[in-house]
Design a protein around this motif. Sequence first.
Motif, mmCIF file in Angstrom:
data_model
loop_
_atom_site.group_PDB
_atom_site.id
_atom_site.type_symbol
_atom_site.label_atom_id
_atom_site.label_comp_id
_atom_site.label_asym_id
_atom_site.label_seq_id
_atom_site.Cartn_x
_atom_site.Cartn_y
_atom_site.Cartn_z
ATOM 1 N N LEU A 48 -2.136 13.744 -5.286
ATOM 2 C CA LEU A 48 -3.202 14.697 -5.590
ATOM 3 C C LEU A 48 -4.573 14.060 -5.392
ATOM 4 O O LEU A 48 -5.462 14.645 -4.754
ATOM 5 C CB LEU A 48 -3.047 15.201 -7.028
ATOM 6 C CG LEU A 48 -4.151 16.131 -7.540
ATOM 7 C CD1 LEU A 48 -4.173 17.430 -6.749
ATOM 8 C CD2 LEU A 48 -3.957 16.428 -9.026
ATOM 9 N N ASN A 49 -4.757 12.833 -5.915
ATOM 10 C CA ASN A 49 -6.040 12.150 -5.748
ATOM 11 C C ASN A 49 -6.331 11.870 -4.277
ATOM 12 O O ASN A 49 -7.485 11.958 -3.830
ATOM 13 C CB ASN A 49 -6.029 10.837 -6.537
ATOM 14 C CG ASN A 49 -5.926 11.059 -8.034
ATOM 15 O OD1 ASN A 49 -6.272 12.129 -8.529
ATOM 16 N ND2 ASN A 49 -5.439 10.071 -8.751
ATOM 17 N N ASP A 82 -5.846 21.000 -12.854
ATOM 18 C CA ASP A 82 -5.067 19.833 -12.443
ATOM 19 C C ASP A 82 -5.945 18.744 -11.822
ATOM 20 O O ASP A 82 -5.635 17.555 -11.946
ATOM 21 C CB ASP A 82 -3.981 20.250 -11.444
ATOM 22 C CG ASP A 82 -2.890 21.091 -12.097
ATOM 23 O OD1 ASP A 82 -2.675 20.921 -13.312
ATOM 24 O OD2 ASP A 82 -2.272 21.917 -11.403
ATOM 25 N N MET A 83 -7.013 19.131 -11.131
ATOM 26 C CA MET A 83 -7.815 18.124 -10.440
ATOM 27 C C MET A 83 -9.180 17.911 -11.098
ATOM 28 O O MET A 83 -10.031 17.206 -10.560
ATOM 29 C CB MET A 83 -8.018 18.529 -8.976
ATOM 30 C CG MET A 83 -8.766 19.830 -8.778
ATOM 31 S SD MET A 83 -8.841 20.253 -7.018
ATOM 32 C CE MET A 83 -9.917 21.690 -7.065
ATOM 33 N N LYS A 84 -9.395 18.491 -12.276
ATOM 34 C CA LYS A 84 -10.687 18.392 -12.949
ATOM 35 C C LYS A 84 -11.040 16.955 -13.286
ATOM 36 O O LYS A 84 -12.195 16.532 -13.118
ATOM 37 C CB LYS A 84 -10.680 19.262 -14.212
ATOM 38 C CG LYS A 84 -12.010 19.291 -14.958
ATOM 39 C CD LYS A 84 -11.976 20.329 -16.052
ATOM 40 C CE LYS A 84 -10.885 20.038 -17.067
ATOM 41 N NZ LYS A 84 -10.892 20.991 -18.194
ATOM 42 N N ASP A 85 -10.084 16.177 -13.758
ATOM 43 C CA ASP A 85 -10.366 14.784 -14.128
ATOM 44 C C ASP A 85 -10.789 13.969 -12.912
ATOM 45 O O ASP A 85 -11.703 13.129 -12.993
ATOM 46 C CB ASP A 85 -9.143 14.160 -14.788
ATOM 47 C CG ASP A 85 -8.858 14.752 -16.163
ATOM 48 O OD1 ASP A 85 -9.798 15.338 -16.755
ATOM 49 O OD2 ASP A 85 -7.714 14.645 -16.638
ATOM 50 N N SER A 96 1.732 20.272 -0.167
ATOM 51 C CA SER A 96 2.699 19.845 -1.170
ATOM 52 C C SER A 96 2.198 18.568 -1.823
ATOM 53 O O SER A 96 1.803 17.622 -1.138
ATOM 54 C CB SER A 96 4.075 19.601 -0.534
ATOM 55 O OG SER A 96 3.975 18.638 0.487
ATOM 56 N N VAL A 97 2.169 18.535 -3.135
ATOM 57 C CA VAL A 97 1.693 17.381 -3.899
ATOM 58 C C VAL A 97 2.864 16.822 -4.683
ATOM 59 O O VAL A 97 3.448 17.514 -5.515
ATOM 60 C CB VAL A 97 0.535 17.778 -4.840
ATOM 61 C CG1 VAL A 97 0.045 16.569 -5.603
ATOM 62 C CG2 VAL A 97 -0.595 18.420 -4.049
ATOM 63 N N SER A 98 3.213 15.574 -4.397
ATOM 64 C CA SER A 98 4.392 14.995 -5.021
ATOM 65 C C SER A 98 4.094 14.338 -6.366
ATOM 66 O O SER A 98 4.914 14.378 -7.271
ATOM 67 C CB SER A 98 5.025 13.958 -4.073
ATOM 68 O OG SER A 98 4.070 12.959 -3.729
ATOM 69 N N ASP A 99 2.910 13.706 -6.504
ATOM 70 C CA ASP A 99 2.582 13.034 -7.761
ATOM 71 C C ASP A 99 1.063 12.972 -7.911
ATOM 72 O O ASP A 99 0.307 13.521 -7.095
ATOM 73 C CB ASP A 99 3.188 11.626 -7.799
ATOM 74 C CG ASP A 99 2.862 10.819 -6.543
ATOM 75 O OD1 ASP A 99 1.825 11.101 -5.908
ATOM 76 O OD2 ASP A 99 3.651 9.924 -6.196
ATOM 77 N N ALA A 100 0.619 12.276 -8.970
ATOM 78 C CA ALA A 100 -0.816 12.217 -9.259
ATOM 79 C C ALA A 100 -1.572 11.470 -8.165
ATOM 80 O O ALA A 100 -2.692 11.856 -7.799
ATOM 81 C CB ALA A 100 -1.047 11.522 -10.610
ATOM 82 N N SER A 103 6.541 18.388 -7.360
ATOM 83 C CA SER A 103 5.704 18.214 -8.546
ATOM 84 C C SER A 103 5.442 19.562 -9.213
ATOM 85 O O SER A 103 5.671 20.625 -8.636
ATOM 86 C CB SER A 103 4.379 17.556 -8.166
ATOM 87 O OG SER A 103 3.626 18.423 -7.326
ATOM 88 N N ASP A 104 4.926 19.507 -10.444
ATOM 89 C CA ASP A 104 4.640 20.738 -11.179
ATOM 90 C C ASP A 104 3.608 21.598 -10.449
ATOM 91 O O ASP A 104 3.670 22.831 -10.502
ATOM 92 C CB ASP A 104 4.128 20.392 -12.583
ATOM 93 C CG ASP A 104 5.252 19.887 -13.488
ATOM 94 O OD1 ASP A 104 6.402 19.844 -13.014
ATOM 95 O OD2 ASP A 104 4.968 19.545 -14.651
ATOM 96 N N VAL A 105 2.652 20.959 -9.783
ATOM 97 C CA VAL A 105 1.630 21.720 -9.056
ATOM 98 C C VAL A 105 2.281 22.563 -7.961
ATOM 99 O O VAL A 105 1.982 23.757 -7.793
ATOM 100 C CB VAL A 105 0.578 20.777 -8.449
ATOM 101 C CG1 VAL A 105 -0.415 21.555 -7.588
ATOM 102 C CG2 VAL A 105 -0.152 20.022 -9.550
#
Length: 611
Positions: A549-550, A492-495, A542-546, A164-166
């Motif tokens: 991340l959540n 990235d994680m603000k929302d 490693s974060v693959s998608d949204a 992911s972009d992160v």
Amino acid sequence: MSSIIQLLPDHVANQIAAGEVVQRPASVVKELLENAVDAQATEIKLLIKEAGKALVQVIDNGIGMSVTDARMCFERHATSKIRLAEDLFQLNTKGFRGEALASIAAIAYVELKTRQNNDQLGTQIVIEGSKIVSQQPTVTPQGTSIAVKNLFFNIPARRNFLKSDVVENKHIIDEFQRVVLAHPNIHFFLYVNGSEVYNLPAGNLRQRIVAVFSGKMNERILPLQEHTEVVGINGFIGKPEFAKKSRTEQFLFVNDRFIKSGYLHHAIMGGFEGLIREGLQPSYFIYLQIDPKHLDINIHPTKTEIKFDDEHTIYAILRSAVKHCLGQFKVAPALDFEKDPSLETPYELYGKEVSIPTIQVDPNFNPFGEAPKQQRGTSSYYKGPEPAWKALYTDLPNDLPVIEAEFVPSQTNLFESTRVETEFAQVQQLFNKYVLAKTANGLLIVDQNRAHQRILYEDFLKNITVTKGFSQQLLFPIEMHLSGPKKMLFDDMKDALYHIGFQFDTTNSDGVISILGIPPLIQESDAEDVINQLITVISEGSVSDAFDLNDKIAKSLAMSVAVRNGQSLSQSELESILQRLFSCMDSTVSPFGKPIQYTFTQEELDRKFTL
């Protein structure tokens, strides 16, 4: 039978060779930045778009290239640092241009603009997958600009395996930090998707470390310096009390080149022996200077692993240097068995003037005389007037009216139904760690920490994805300073944090954010630590998608807020944990896959008492 072995076409060979050098966008960043450093640049700009998949561009004000060099740098086996085989063991530079650019050009669109100081016009070259599309004169500033676009456009399998972009941005920032820490005398810029992440003016090493890792680092590091005939050592090490669980602030350089060495890392850890707890990692920024003929830096394509011809001596010197630094600044305890403690001045008397002791004598004192009256049965400490409230109860008339009041019994039945009704009987706490309950199947044992983690994890995940959680407004906002990469991760994680119950004001400058509201479960004093822990967890994993991340945010928050083992809980809290646990989607394992509960049946207990 036909022949099996055949020569590969050039474009296929270039793509295979590129796979060894260019593993991800961060590999391109490393090569281009090192080329710009060796071009004698004093200012280098790095521009990133879409985590390097769309654009990686490096602009420098170095010496530039001639028309011939501009064309030759994209040829295979072209290099600026090797003429003979013996030169492999006398490398003092990272490479001006060449070799790696051919691999990069094989798997991307590359645009090169360069001009030397004495030339009026520069050179522009456009390459698509090793094929030169155009070469022409152009007007451009002195120096070199290389833009790498659409990385892995002709190798879709390799592009699909990128994270992911992160994650890719994290790798890019890691490579950027390694280069800027090795060259504090160069002014560096980093722009990600048009936003400035780093602006690092030229300065000394301490200034560069503080600029990269925020101002608090200045008070957390100690200077390290040791010079011998074998190796020269300088840099900084972190104070033991600021050791962390992560290794994100550990940098080891040999001749201004970042390396990874488990052997030398063990030497550094040996210097901290007895000063940090097991599992924690100290910060260090250590630079070794060694004669290149005693090194072999070509044992790995990325040149992050090095062989030494006398690594045992370097190990001993490095370990001793770290110990000496900690002792020199009175961080390590020192024992002197010849010192007499009675001759030491107490700490509280340092800096005070010595005065001659005086003795006060009462010449009228008679030990056989009568004691003063105020000392007989009464205290002589309070000599002020009588309290004003006593006047309210003096000189009251005897014929005061009597007021009769009707007695109303207390309605305790209103609160009798507030007790949590559960299917569990006789809930108890054992060792301030386990919750015991008698059930129809036997004896239920629940780990209170893991159970609460599961409850909070599902609540936080529900708040992020379905319904927004409640927020508790703060009377005074909490200000946090986040460095460049931490600010990116926070954005990235603000929302997700907003849906959990956090509220922020991000209009401040210089990476300062204000926390305006927090979830009810989080203490105000812990809010900053919780967010820093979240950023650390996301940066190290490693974060693959949204959704991933959540999930990590919910897990990290649940681990931070859950009740600890050793914490005493009331009867209602114990019952609430059991009731909420068995309302979860999965009540058997914690968010981290560890078992939460176990039931001892009567048969199992009977077997324990069977002879």
